[in-house]
Design a protein around this motif. Structure first.
Motif, short mmCIF file in Angstrom:
data_model
loop_
_atom_site.label_atom_id
_atom_site.label_comp_id
_atom_site.label_asym_id
_atom_site.label_seq_id
_atom_site.Cartn_x
_atom_site.Cartn_y
_atom_site.Cartn_z
N MET A 5 -34.49 15.72 79.61
CA MET A 5 -34.00 17.04 79.93
C MET A 5 -33.68 17.83 78.66
O MET A 5 -34.03 18.99 78.54
N THR A 6 -33.03 17.19 77.72
CA THR A 6 -32.65 17.88 76.48
C THR A 6 -33.88 18.35 75.72
O THR A 6 -33.91 19.47 75.22
N PHE A 46 -36.82 19.12 76.89
CA PHE A 46 -37.40 20.28 77.56
C PHE A 46 -36.54 21.51 77.34
O PHE A 46 -37.04 22.61 77.12
N GLY A 47 -35.23 21.35 77.41
CA GLY A 47 -34.31 22.48 77.26
C GLY A 47 -34.32 23.10 75.88
O GLY A 47 -34.08 24.29 75.72
N THR A 60 -43.52 27.45 77.14
CA THR A 60 -42.49 26.61 77.75
C THR A 60 -42.96 26.08 79.09
O THR A 60 -42.83 24.89 79.38
N TRP A 65 -43.47 22.15 79.88
CA TRP A 65 -42.66 21.55 80.94
C TRP A 65 -43.54 20.93 82.02
O TRP A 65 -43.31 19.80 82.43
N THR A 79 -34.93 17.62 87.00
CA THR A 79 -34.94 17.57 85.54
C THR A 79 -35.25 18.93 84.93
O THR A 79 -34.56 19.38 84.00
N LEU A 80 -36.27 19.59 85.44
CA LEU A 80 -36.66 20.88 84.86
C LEU A 80 -35.71 22.01 85.27
O LEU A 80 -35.55 22.97 84.52
N SER A 129 -33.05 21.53 82.83
CA SER A 129 -33.60 21.96 81.54
C SER A 129 -33.57 23.47 81.44
O SER A 129 -33.32 24.02 80.37
N LEU A 138 -30.04 24.51 80.51
CA LEU A 138 -29.83 24.29 79.07
C LEU A 138 -30.60 25.32 78.26
O LEU A 138 -30.09 25.86 77.28
N PHE A 139 -31.81 25.62 78.68
CA PHE A 139 -32.66 26.64 78.05
C PHE A 139 -31.89 27.96 77.98
O PHE A 139 -31.84 28.62 76.94
N GLY A 186 -37.23 26.76 85.81
CA GLY A 186 -37.32 25.30 85.70
C GLY A 186 -37.69 24.65 87.02
O GLY A 186 -38.51 23.73 87.06
#
Length: 116
Positions: free
Chosen positions: A1-2, A4-5, A36, A40, A55-56, A59, A62-63, A100
């Motif tokens: 996850m990190t 991708f973010g 992105t 992803w 997960t996305l 992400s 976080l993005f 995401g």
């Protein structure tokens, strides 16, 4: 996850290296979001991501936080008062989480197609 973010840093990076002044603001934004999306979808779709939608989606959250933080640090965040800035930040988190989730649905369909 990190991992991708962290792609939330792509757009500010493209701005800092001057791509926005060369090709334009909308085009730079589209390049960052398309890149992105592709990373992803392919990363989660062909990788062994157990729950690509969740997960996305996370992400994407976080993005949004990374994008907002770098925008503030670079000094591009408009100062419209705390209320409007909070509203804009909330909208960005929701939009990025939706982006995401959509990417996760596409990645999940790739995973299902690969299992057949």
């Amino acid at each position: 996850m990190t991992g991708f973010g962290i792609l939330g840093l792509l757009w500010p990076l493209l701005r800092l290296i001057g791509l926005e002044s060369i090709i334009g603001g909308i085009e730079t934004t589209m390049i960052a979001f398309l890149a992105t999306f592709v990373v992803w979808v392919l990363g989660a779709g062909f990788g062994h991501v157990p729950r690509p939608v969740l997960t996305l989606t996370l992400s994407g959250v976080l993005f949004a936080f990374l994008l907002g933080a770098t925008t503030i640090l670079v000094g591009d965040w408009p100062d419209h008062g705390i209320g409007l800035n909070l509203l804009a930040g909330t909208i960005e988190v929701g939009r990025s989480a939706g982006f995401g989730a959509l990417s996760g649905l596409v990645a999940e369909s790739i995973q299902k197609a690969r299992r057949r």
